[in-house]
Motif scaffolding. Structure first.
Motif, PDB file in Angstrom:
ATOM      1  N   VAL A   1      -3.572 -28.677  11.161  1.00  0.00           N
ATOM      2  CA  VAL A   1      -4.906 -28.497  10.573  1.00  0.00           C
ATOM      3  C   VAL A   1      -5.492 -27.116  10.845  1.00  0.00           C
ATOM      4  O   VAL A   1      -6.689 -26.912  10.655  1.00  0.00           O
ATOM      5  N   ASN A   2      -4.671 -26.158  11.269  1.00  0.00           N
ATOM      6  CA  ASN A   2      -5.223 -24.823  11.469  1.00  0.00           C
ATOM      7  C   ASN A   2      -5.542 -24.173  10.123  1.00  0.00           C
ATOM      8  O   ASN A   2      -5.183 -24.683   9.061  1.00  0.00           O
ATOM      9  N   ARG A   3      -6.206 -23.039  10.184  1.00  0.00           N
ATOM     10  CA  ARG A   3      -6.679 -22.382   8.960  1.00  0.00           C
ATOM     11  C   ARG A   3      -5.553 -22.110   7.975  1.00  0.00           C
ATOM     12  O   ARG A   3      -5.661 -22.407   6.775  1.00  0.00           O
ATOM     13  N   ASP A   4      -4.463 -21.538   8.455  1.00  0.00           N
ATOM     14  CA  ASP A   4      -3.378 -21.166   7.547  1.00  0.00           C
ATOM     15  C   ASP A   4      -2.713 -22.397   6.934  1.00  0.00           C
ATOM     16  O   ASP A   4      -2.317 -22.380   5.760  1.00  0.00           O
ATOM     17  N   ALA A   5      -2.577 -23.464   7.727  1.00  0.00           N
ATOM     18  CA  ALA A   5      -1.962 -24.687   7.208  1.00  0.00           C
ATOM     19  C   ALA A   5      -2.817 -25.298   6.105  1.00  0.00           C
ATOM     20  O   ALA A   5      -2.300 -25.728   5.060  1.00  0.00           O
ATOM     21  N   LEU A   6      -4.130 -25.336   6.315  1.00  0.00           N
ATOM     22  CA  LEU A   6      -5.017 -25.900   5.293  1.00  0.00           C
ATOM     23  C   LEU A   6      -5.090 -24.998   4.067  1.00  0.00           C
ATOM     24  O   LEU A   6      -5.189 -25.485   2.933  1.00  0.00           O
ATOM     25  N   ALA A   7      -5.048 -23.686   4.275  1.00  0.00           N
ATOM     26  CA  ALA A   7      -5.048 -22.760   3.140  1.00  0.00           C
ATOM     27  C   ALA A   7      -3.802 -22.959   2.282  1.00  0.00           C
ATOM     28  O   ALA A   7      -3.866 -22.923   1.043  1.00  0.00           O
ATOM     29  N   THR A   8      -2.669 -23.180   2.927  1.00  0.00           N
ATOM     30  CA  THR A   8      -1.429 -23.435   2.185  1.00  0.00           C
ATOM     31  C   THR A   8      -1.546 -24.709   1.358  1.00  0.00           C
ATOM     32  O   THR A   8      -1.138 -24.750   0.189  1.00  0.00           O
ATOM     33  N   LEU A   9      -2.116 -25.744   1.950  1.00  0.00           N
ATOM     34  CA  LEU A   9      -2.327 -26.990   1.210  1.00  0.00           C
ATOM     35  C   LEU A   9      -3.246 -26.764   0.012  1.00  0.00           C
ATOM     36  O   LEU A   9      -2.997 -27.283  -1.081  1.00  0.00           O
TER      37      LEU A   9
ATOM     38  N   ALA B   1     -10.485 -15.547  -3.436  1.00  0.00           N
ATOM     39  CA  ALA B   1      -9.760 -16.726  -3.912  1.00  0.00           C
ATOM     40  C   ALA B   1      -8.409 -16.895  -3.235  1.00  0.00           C
ATOM     41  O   ALA B   1      -7.808 -17.975  -3.314  1.00  0.00           O
ATOM     42  N   THR B   2      -7.936 -15.845  -2.569  1.00  0.00           N
ATOM     43  CA  THR B   2      -6.667 -15.950  -1.841  1.00  0.00           C
ATOM     44  C   THR B   2      -6.859 -15.789  -0.333  1.00  0.00           C
ATOM     45  O   THR B   2      -5.877 -15.770   0.406  1.00  0.00           O
ATOM     46  N   ARG B   3      -8.105 -15.687   0.095  1.00  0.00           N
ATOM     47  CA  ARG B   3      -8.374 -15.513   1.521  1.00  0.00           C
ATOM     48  C   ARG B   3      -8.174 -16.850   2.243  1.00  0.00           C
ATOM     49  O   ARG B   3      -8.786 -17.862   1.874  1.00  0.00           O
ATOM     50  N   PRO B   4      -7.326 -16.899   3.287  1.00  0.00           N
ATOM     51  CA  PRO B   4      -7.066 -18.176   3.965  1.00  0.00           C
ATOM     52  C   PRO B   4      -8.320 -18.878   4.462  1.00  0.00           C
ATOM     53  O   PRO B   4      -8.420 -20.105   4.371  1.00  0.00           O
ATOM     54  N   SER B   5      -9.285 -18.118   4.978  1.00  0.00           N
ATOM     55  CA  SER B   5     -10.497 -18.758   5.497  1.00  0.00           C
ATOM     56  C   SER B   5     -11.275 -19.457   4.386  1.00  0.00           C
ATOM     57  O   SER B   5     -11.820 -20.553   4.587  1.00  0.00           O
ATOM     58  N   VAL B   6     -11.320 -18.849   3.209  1.00  0.00           N
ATOM     59  CA  VAL B   6     -12.028 -19.450   2.073  1.00  0.00           C
ATOM     60  C   VAL B   6     -11.283 -20.682   1.575  1.00  0.00           C
ATOM     61  O   VAL B   6     -11.888 -21.731   1.300  1.00  0.00           O
ATOM     62  N   LEU B   7      -9.976 -20.581   1.473  1.00  0.00           N
ATOM     63  CA  LEU B   7      -9.179 -21.704   0.980  1.00  0.00           C
ATOM     64  C   LEU B   7      -9.235 -22.893   1.940  1.00  0.00           C
ATOM     65  O   LEU B   7      -9.377 -24.041   1.510  1.00  0.00           O
ATOM     66  N   ALA B   8      -9.123 -22.618   3.234  1.00  0.00           N
ATOM     67  CA  ALA B   8      -9.183 -23.703   4.219  1.00  0.00           C
ATOM     68  C   ALA B   8     -10.553 -24.374   4.188  1.00  0.00           C
ATOM     69  O   ALA B   8     -10.663 -25.607   4.260  1.00  0.00           O
ATOM     70  N   ALA B   9     -11.607 -23.566   4.076  1.00  0.00           N
ATOM     71  CA  ALA B   9     -12.960 -24.126   4.015  1.00  0.00           C
ATOM     72  C   ALA B   9     -13.139 -24.991   2.773  1.00  0.00           C
ATOM     73  O   ALA B   9     -13.805 -26.032   2.812  1.00  0.00           O
ATOM     74  N   THR B  10     -12.550 -24.572   1.665  1.00  0.00           N
ATOM     75  CA  THR B  10     -12.644 -25.347   0.426  1.00  0.00           C
ATOM     76  C   THR B  10     -11.930 -26.683   0.563  1.00  0.00           C
ATOM     77  O   THR B  10     -12.435 -27.723   0.115  1.00  0.00           O
ATOM     78  N   PHE B  11     -10.758 -26.666   1.181  1.00  0.00           N
ATOM     79  CA  PHE B  11     -10.029 -27.916   1.417  1.00  0.00           C
ATOM     80  C   PHE B  11     -10.882 -28.875   2.243  1.00  0.00           C
ATOM     81  O   PHE B  11     -11.010 -30.062   1.918  1.00  0.00           O
ATOM     82  N   GLU B  12     -11.490 -28.368   3.315  1.00  0.00           N
ATOM     83  CA  GLU B  12     -12.325 -29.215   4.166  1.00  0.00           C
ATOM     84  C   GLU B  12     -13.564 -29.698   3.423  1.00  0.00           C
ATOM     85  O   GLU B  12     -13.978 -30.861   3.582  1.00  0.00           O
ATOM     86  N   ALA B  13     -14.165 -28.832   2.618  1.00  0.00           N
ATOM     87  CA  ALA B  13     -15.346 -29.240   1.856  1.00  0.00           C
ATOM     88  C   ALA B  13     -15.003 -30.355   0.873  1.00  0.00           C
ATOM     89  O   ALA B  13     -15.778 -31.304   0.685  1.00  0.00           O
ATOM     90  N   LEU B  14     -13.841 -30.253   0.252  1.00  0.00           N
ATOM     91  CA  LEU B  14     -13.413 -31.309  -0.668  1.00  0.00           C
ATOM     92  C   LEU B  14     -13.211 -32.621   0.083  1.00  0.00           C
ATOM     93  O   LEU B  14     -13.594 -33.692  -0.402  1.00  0.00           O
ATOM     94  N   ALA B  15     -12.637 -32.545   1.277  1.00  0.00           N
ATOM     95  CA  ALA B  15     -12.472 -33.754   2.092  1.00  0.00           C
ATOM     96  C   ALA B  15     -13.826 -34.368   2.427  1.00  0.00           C
ATOM     97  O   ALA B  15     -13.990 -35.595   2.408  1.00  0.00           O
TER      98      ALA B  15
END
Length: 237
Positions: free
Chosen positions: A83-91, A113-127
């Motif tokens: 569940v680290n930032r890079d793992a969630l960004a990849t998902l 749109a390709t920044r890992p911190s933004v992507l990981a945050a988006t994944f968590e927000a969707l959850a």
């Protein structure tokens, strides 16, 4: 305002999405809200906060059930890897969540749109949005298969195993026995105790370990035992 195609996203995720507004908010970055306060009613940071807890809970339960013999240290390390930032960004990228992001102009120009911190945050927000709209069962129906796949992916089945797990696998395979751990000594004041433990197999003391908890001492005793049993491979094969 461009909005996610909810039906398409639901198909991608493999679950129903009953609250389109909550899902749309999960993709609104604060930079977009700051530039367009009259177009949207908020951004996704509160949902990110909630989703962080949801993802952590689902993954913790998955690990707890899948590894019944592992200690807290092992479970914590595996959760961090999943569940680290890079793992969630990849998902997020694999699910195509970047296609739905709403970013401000500056953030877009900076490659948000390709920044890992933004992507990981988006994944968590969707959850977080899915939890609010459809509850923990639907959240689990989405998240558990995702993380189970990564947990059992290529190279994962034998990776990150604790010394206790490797020693047990080796002893059961070669001796048809399970090791046990004998507490030899406890010393120090109650708030600063030191535990000394021996790993024992078939009546033979294989290794000794010390630690601030019995679990840590057992892990170190198992590691010591594995060193004594060389050339047992690190993966327990």
């Amino acid at each position: 305002m461009a909005t996610p195609g909810i039906d398409e996203l639901a198909e991608r995720l493999g679950i129903p999405l009953s609250d389109p507004d909550a899902v749309r908010r999960a993709f609104i970055h604060s930079s977009y809200f700051n530039e367009n306060p009259t177009l949207v009613s908020g951004h996704n940071e509160r949902l990110e906060f909630l989703g962080d807890a949801v993802v952590g809970l689902i993954v913790s339960q998955l690990l707890f059930e899948r590894f019944p013999d592992e200690d807290e240290g092992f479970l914590t390390a595996r959760r961090a890897a999943l569940v680290n930032r890079d793992a969630l960004a990849t998902l997020a990228l694999q699910l195509g969540l970047d296609r739905y992001l709403l970013l401000g102009r500056g953030e877009t120009d900076a490659g948000g749109a390709t920044r890992p911190s933004v992507l990981a945050a988006t994944f968590e927000a969707l959850a977080g949005a899915i939890l609010l709209a459809d509850g923990i069962d639907v959240s689990a129906a989405w998240l558990q298969p995702l993380f189970t796949e990564r947990l059992l992916g290529p190279g994962e089945a034998g990776a990150h195993k604790s010394a206790k797990s490797r020693l047990q696998e080796w002893s059961q395979r070669t001796r048809h026995l399970k090791p046990f751990y004998e507490l030899l000594e406890t010393s120090g004041p109650p708030h600063e105790q030191l535990f000394r433990v021996a790993a024992i197999l078939d009546g033979r003391q294989l290794g000794i370990g010390e630690g601030s908890s019995r679990q840590r001492a057992e892990e170190r005793a198992a590691a010591s035992a594995l060193q004594q049993l060389q050339p047992v491979p690190p993966g327990g094969a």
